[in-house]
Design an enzyme around this catalytic site. Structure first.
Site: not given
Ligand code: DGL
Length: 279
Positions: A17-18, A80, A160, A192, A194
């Protein structure tokens, strides 16, 4: 899922993931497949991806995938939504292993939850919404279902920060969901990584705005179920061993790492090995 490579079923599953949000997917995978080893890579030095251009996200995704491939993972889970939206096809073409994203499982689960209502709500990052990936994925499942997608960028920093209860996330959720309630969506997909931490608040606010209960779908669980089926189909599943190991790789170690990571994972990360790597 495409690609093939000869690896042992005991090899780990690669998840990236990012940042740390994809740990919500790793958590669902560990719950569904308790014997599997997981190597999780969070690109914490370059997060967020959701506000970046597609070509930058593609470049970042390529380097994350290469790092996990070098660790001999048997399969790659792109945990992600933003990467799944803009880079999944490229990864499937370039990698010699099965690659699973979160958007297709989320779209399938969302359509199923709609129960014949013709509109599916999606909240996601700006990058995911701009890509039209949910529209394409849903059209592939049921062309009669129309996607109403809205970017909800403020929810990422709120999660976060650990602000997942109280007035602040509630008001932000309400503001983002108003249009979806007005559009009379039959279900809402959390597009997303999060957002699952805000699932309760999102569900309550959507129900209050729409004056009826609307199912909220978390693509992490749908992805874990699809991963389990893919491993089984390909004879790559591990069975009959002890509890699988979760290894964490990050590209930066932010100050509140343990705190934020534990929240996403739903358990203390203190006992897990965390390694900082360069991409
Ligand atoms: N992991 C990203 C997503 O699911 C969210 C956080 C980001 O913008 O990197 O799109």
């Amino acid at each position: 899922v495409t690609g093939s490579r000869t690896v042992a079923g005991t090899a780990p599953i690669g998840v990236f993931d990012s940042g740390l949000g994809g740990l919500t997917v790793a958590r669902a995978v560990a719950d569904a497949l308790p014997h599997e080893d997981i190597v999780y890579l969070g690109d914490t030095a370059r997060v967020p991806y959701g506000t970046r251009s597609a070509s930058t996200v593609v470049r970042y995704a390529r380097s994350c995938a290469a790092a996990l491939r070098a660790r001999d993972v048997k399969m790659l889970v792109v945990a992600c939504n933003t990467v799944s939206a803009v880079a999944l096809d490229m990864l499937r073409v370039e990698l010699d292993m099965p690659v699973l994203g979160v958007i297709e499982p989320g779209a399938r689960a969302g359509v199923a939850a709609c129960h014949g209502v013709g509109r599916l709500g999606v909240i996601a990052t700006a990058g995911t919404v701009a890509s039209g990936a949910y529209e394409r994925a849903v059209a592939g499942v049921d062309s009669r279902v129309e996607v109403v997608a809205r970017a909800a960028p403020l929810l990422v920093p709120l999660v976060e920060e650990g602000w997942v209860t109280g007035d602040v996330p509630r008001l932000a959720a309400r503001r983002y969901l108003a249009e979806l309630a007005e559009a009379r969506v039959g279900a809402l997909v959390l597009g997303c990584t999060h957002y699952p931490l805000l699932a309760g608040i999102l569900e309550e606010e959507l129900a209050s705005l729409a004056a009826r209960a609307i199912p909220v779908v978390d693509s992490a669980h749908a992805t874990a179920a699809e991963l389990a089926a893919t491993l089984e189909e390909r004879g790559l599943a591990t069975t009959g061993r002890g509890e699988g190991r979760l290894q964490l790789l990050v590209t930066d170690l932010p100050g509140r790492f343990a705190d934020v990571a534990s929240r996403f994972l739903g358990r203390d990360v203190a006992g897990l090995g965390v390694e900082q790597i360069d991409l």
